[in-house]
Design a protein around this motif. Structure first.
Motif, mmCIF file in Angstrom:
data_model
loop_
_atom_site.group_PDB
_atom_site.id
_atom_site.type_symbol
_atom_site.label_atom_id
_atom_site.label_comp_id
_atom_site.label_asym_id
_atom_site.label_seq_id
_atom_site.Cartn_x
_atom_site.Cartn_y
_atom_site.Cartn_z
ATOM 1 N N VAL A 57 39.132 40.493 34.423
ATOM 2 C CA VAL A 57 39.057 39.059 34.746
ATOM 3 C C VAL A 57 38.255 38.856 36.020
ATOM 4 N N LEU A 58 38.562 39.633 37.060
ATOM 5 C CA LEU A 58 37.861 39.461 38.331
ATOM 6 C C LEU A 58 36.384 39.848 38.223
ATOM 7 N N ALA A 59 36.098 40.885 37.433
ATOM 8 C CA ALA A 59 34.703 41.277 37.250
ATOM 9 C C ALA A 59 33.912 40.183 36.543
ATOM 10 N N ARG A 60 34.553 39.530 35.586
ATOM 11 C CA ARG A 60 33.851 38.517 34.802
ATOM 12 C C ARG A 60 33.811 37.153 35.485
ATOM 13 N N PHE A 61 34.910 36.765 36.144
ATOM 14 C CA PHE A 61 35.018 35.401 36.666
ATOM 15 C C PHE A 61 35.244 35.293 38.168
ATOM 16 N N GLY A 62 35.516 36.394 38.839
ATOM 17 C CA GLY A 62 35.825 36.341 40.266
ATOM 18 C C GLY A 62 34.739 35.721 41.114
ATOM 19 N N HIS A 63 33.491 35.973 40.766
ATOM 20 C CA HIS A 63 32.385 35.413 41.547
ATOM 21 C C HIS A 63 32.124 33.948 41.189
ATOM 22 N N GLU A 64 32.568 33.505 40.019
ATOM 23 C CA GLU A 64 32.348 32.121 39.602
ATOM 24 C C GLU A 64 33.421 31.181 40.137
ATOM 25 N N GLU A 65 34.568 31.718 40.440
ATOM 26 C CA GLU A 65 35.694 30.912 40.896
ATOM 27 C C GLU A 65 35.835 31.072 42.407
ATOM 28 N N ASP A 66 36.406 30.077 43.026
ATOM 29 C CA ASP A 66 36.645 30.147 44.462
ATOM 30 C C ASP A 66 37.984 30.844 44.700
ATOM 31 N N VAL A 67 38.002 32.140 44.419
ATOM 32 C CA VAL A 67 39.210 32.936 44.582
ATOM 33 C C VAL A 67 38.919 34.106 45.528
ATOM 34 N N PRO A 68 39.909 34.514 46.292
ATOM 35 C CA PRO A 68 39.720 35.633 47.219
ATOM 36 C C PRO A 68 39.859 36.987 46.508
#
Length: 117
Positions: A57-68
């Motif tokens: 999940v983080l690899a796919r969407f972590g950079h697109e979302e404003d998440v730490p």
């Protein structure tokens, strides 16, 4: 991706985060500065999947979302394996306790259990 035992985890639906991915991203967004969760901690907190699913999940969407994303680490205390230098830099900026040597998080002090402070 399969979580085993016949359970199916849908990380994305039509290129957007699926229900599981949204739960992971929402959980990661709640981790306070100076605290961390392991990939497995996040999976347990959201009630399904594995640490590998959380990583996907983080690899796919972590950079697109404003998440730490940098506040999710390996169980050994090592930072995100795809960007370890950037993760450590961000963890230091968050005042996250590190182990001597500065290359791993001190999980004893920094692990977050999902409860408000």
């Amino acid at each position: 991706m399969s979580a085993g035992l016949g359970t199916r985890i849908r990380v994305h639906v039509g290129g957007r985060p699926g229900e599981y991915a949204r739960a992971v991203l929402d959980t990661v967004a709640q981790i306070p500065a100076g605290k961390v969760m392991t990939y497995g901690d996040v999976a347990e907190y959201v009630g399904g999947g594995t640490g590998r699913h959380v990583g996907a999940v983080l690899a796919r969407f972590g950079h697109e979302e404003d998440v730490p994303w940098h506040r999710v680490i390996r169980a050994s205390g090592e930072p995100n394996p795809s960007a370890p230098v950037e993760a450590i830099t961000r963890l230091i900026a968050d005042s996250t306790p590190l182990r001597p040597g500065g290359d791993r998080v001190d999980l004893r002090l920094a692990r977050w259990d999902g409860q408000p402070a």
